[in-house]
Design a protein around this motif. Structure first.
Motif, PDB file in Angstrom:
ATOM      1  N   SER A  28     -72.814  65.675-103.575  1.00  0.00           N
ATOM      2  CA  SER A  28     -71.418  65.890-103.259  1.00  0.00           C
ATOM      3  C   SER A  28     -70.575  64.711-103.738  1.00  0.00           C
ATOM      4  CB  SER A  28     -71.241  66.074-101.756  1.00  0.00           C
ATOM      5  OG  SER A  28     -69.868  66.196-101.425  1.00  0.00           O
ATOM      6  N   PHE A  29     -69.901  64.909-104.854  1.00  0.00           N
ATOM      7  CA  PHE A  29     -69.143  63.831-105.473  1.00  0.00           C
ATOM      8  C   PHE A  29     -68.095  63.263-104.526  1.00  0.00           C
ATOM      9  CE2 PHE A  29     -68.150  61.537-109.225  1.00  0.00           C
ATOM     10  CZ  PHE A  29     -66.773  61.426-109.338  1.00  0.00           C
ATOM     11  N   ALA A  30     -67.515  64.116-103.699  1.00  0.00           N
ATOM     12  CA  ALA A  30     -66.446  63.677-102.802  1.00  0.00           C
ATOM     13  C   ALA A  30     -66.950  62.738-101.706  1.00  0.00           C
ATOM     14  CB  ALA A  30     -65.767  64.885-102.176  1.00  0.00           C
ATOM     15  N   ASP A  31     -68.230  62.800-101.408  1.00  0.00           N
ATOM     16  CA  ASP A  31     -68.799  61.992-100.324  1.00  0.00           C
ATOM     17  C   ASP A  31     -69.339  60.647-100.799  1.00  0.00           C
ATOM     18  OD1 ASP A  31     -70.196  64.922 -98.729  1.00  0.00           O
ATOM     19  OD2 ASP A  31     -68.242  63.945 -98.449  1.00  0.00           O
ATOM     20  N   TYR A  32     -69.246  60.425-102.092  1.00  0.00           N
ATOM     21  CA  TYR A  32     -69.812  59.206-102.655  1.00  0.00           C
ATOM     22  C   TYR A  32     -68.769  58.435-103.446  1.00  0.00           C
ATOM     23  CZ  TYR A  32     -74.570  60.430-101.410  1.00  0.00           C
ATOM     24  OH  TYR A  32     -75.710  60.713-100.707  1.00  0.00           O
ATOM     25  N   ALA A  33     -68.965  57.138-103.485  1.00  0.00           N
ATOM     26  CA  ALA A  33     -68.239  56.271-104.404  1.00  0.00           C
ATOM     27  C   ALA A  33     -69.154  55.969-105.577  1.00  0.00           C
ATOM     28  CB  ALA A  33     -67.832  54.982-103.711  1.00  0.00           C
ATOM     29  N   ILE A  34     -68.537  55.718-106.709  1.00  0.00           N
ATOM     30  CA  ILE A  34     -69.301  55.411-107.919  1.00  0.00           C
ATOM     31  C   ILE A  34     -69.012  53.977-108.347  1.00  0.00           C
ATOM     32  CG2 ILE A  34     -69.761  56.004-110.312  1.00  0.00           C
ATOM     33  CD1 ILE A  34     -70.649  58.162-108.364  1.00  0.00           C
ATOM     34  N   GLY A  35     -70.069  53.246-108.547  1.00  0.00           N
ATOM     35  CA  GLY A  35     -69.937  51.870-108.992  1.00  0.00           C
ATOM     36  C   GLY A  35     -70.509  51.675-110.377  1.00  0.00           C
ATOM     37  N   TRP A  36     -69.983  50.668-111.053  1.00  0.00           N
ATOM     38  CA  TRP A  36     -70.533  50.228-112.330  1.00  0.00           C
ATOM     39  C   TRP A  36     -71.159  48.854-112.137  1.00  0.00           C
ATOM     40  CZ3 TRP A  36     -71.143  52.993-116.681  1.00  0.00           C
ATOM     41  CH2 TRP A  36     -70.378  54.143-116.859  1.00  0.00           C
ATOM     42  N   PHE A  37     -72.350  48.710-112.671  1.00  0.00           N
ATOM     43  CA  PHE A  37     -73.065  47.444-112.648  1.00  0.00           C
ATOM     44  C   PHE A  37     -73.473  47.104-114.071  1.00  0.00           C
ATOM     45  CE2 PHE A  37     -73.790  46.819-108.086  1.00  0.00           C
ATOM     46  CZ  PHE A  37     -73.434  48.063-107.603  1.00  0.00           C
ATOM     47  N   ARG A  38     -73.805  45.854-114.298  1.00  0.00           N
ATOM     48  CA  ARG A  38     -74.290  45.475-115.622  1.00  0.00           C
ATOM     49  C   ARG A  38     -75.384  44.427-115.488  1.00  0.00           C
ATOM     50  NH1 ARG A  38     -68.941  42.286-117.984  1.00  0.00           N
ATOM     51  NH2 ARG A  38     -69.092  40.419-116.643  1.00  0.00           N
ATOM     52  N   GLN A  39     -76.240  44.424-116.485  1.00  0.00           N
ATOM     53  CA  GLN A  39     -77.314  43.439-116.513  1.00  0.00           C
ATOM     54  C   GLN A  39     -77.477  42.912-117.925  1.00  0.00           C
ATOM     55  OE1 GLN A  39     -81.065  44.762-114.862  1.00  0.00           O
ATOM     56  NE2 GLN A  39     -81.693  42.648-114.480  1.00  0.00           N
ATOM     57  N   ALA A  40     -77.232  41.634-118.067  1.00  0.00           N
ATOM     58  CA  ALA A  40     -77.399  40.954-119.347  1.00  0.00           C
ATOM     59  C   ALA A  40     -78.825  40.429-119.436  1.00  0.00           C
ATOM     60  CB  ALA A  40     -76.396  39.812-119.470  1.00  0.00           C
ATOM     61  N   PRO A  41     -79.309  40.201-120.648  1.00  0.00           N
ATOM     62  CA  PRO A  41     -80.679  39.690-120.813  1.00  0.00           C
ATOM     63  C   PRO A  41     -80.876  38.392-120.042  1.00  0.00           C
ATOM     64  CG  PRO A  41     -79.800  40.413-122.907  1.00  0.00           C
ATOM     65  CD  PRO A  41     -78.665  40.473-121.937  1.00  0.00           C
ATOM     66  N   GLY A  42     -81.944  38.350-119.250  1.00  0.00           N
ATOM     67  CA  GLY A  42     -82.267  37.143-118.515  1.00  0.00           C
ATOM     68  C   GLY A  42     -81.418  36.889-117.292  1.00  0.00           C
ATOM     69  N   LYS A  43     -80.539  37.833-116.954  1.00  0.00           N
ATOM     70  CA  LYS A  43     -79.662  37.638-115.802  1.00  0.00           C
ATOM     71  C   LYS A  43     -79.855  38.754-114.784  1.00  0.00           C
ATOM     72  CE  LYS A  43     -76.024  35.060-118.175  1.00  0.00           C
ATOM     73  NZ  LYS A  43     -74.554  34.938-118.390  1.00  0.00           N
ATOM     74  N   GLU A  44     -79.401  38.497-113.576  1.00  0.00           N
ATOM     75  CA  GLU A  44     -79.471  39.511-112.543  1.00  0.00           C
ATOM     76  C   GLU A  44     -78.388  40.569-112.761  1.00  0.00           C
ATOM     77  OE1 GLU A  44     -81.234  36.790-108.865  1.00  0.00           O
ATOM     78  OE2 GLU A  44     -79.270  37.730-108.715  1.00  0.00           O
TER      79      GLU A  44
END
Length: 128
Positions: A28-44
């Motif tokens: 249910s798209f309405a019940d969720y938030a959408i986040g963007w994350f990123r991961q660079a080489p060697g980083k968290e």
């Protein structure tokens, strides 16, 4: 079946722009938030931005404020990340993920373990 599918990554020169898309299905798209994350080489992996389209809450990491814009098309169950003025340090694999929107707050939106569903990621490379 729950799916989050990212697209729009690629190679761009510093100062350029890209728009990432995250197409969601199976929940249910309405019940969720959408986040963007990123991961660079060697980083968290780190949080970039998050949107709860049902109530309009939007959050950004300090490193992208003023350059990135998150938006949502609820008719398509799709979230976008418009990335402008890209820098080489923005190079990373970008992931979208879904978290129950009730969980969101300004100091919790980037808490990765709260996100239930994750996409496979899309590579963004910014050349200098």
């Amino acid at each position: 079946e729950v799916q989050l599918v990212e697209s729009g990554g690629g190679l761009v020169q510093a100062g350029g722009s890209l728009r990432l898309s995250c197409a969601a299905s199976g929940f249910s798209f309405a019940d969720y938030a959408i986040g963007w994350f990123r991961q660079a080489p060697g980083k968290e992996r780190e949080g970039v931005s998050c949107i709860s389209s049902s109530d309009g809450n939007i959050y950004y990491a300090d490193s992208v404020k003023g350059r990135f814009t998150i938006s949502s098309d609820n008719t398509k169950n799709t979230v976008y990340l418009q990335m402008n003025s890209l820098k080489p340090e923005d190079t990373a694999v970008y992931y979208c993920a879904a978290v129950p929107r009730w969980f969101l707050s300004a100091n919790r939106w980037s808490l990765m373990r709260a996100y239930r569903y994750w996409g496979q990621g899309t590579q963004v490379t910014v050349s200098s």
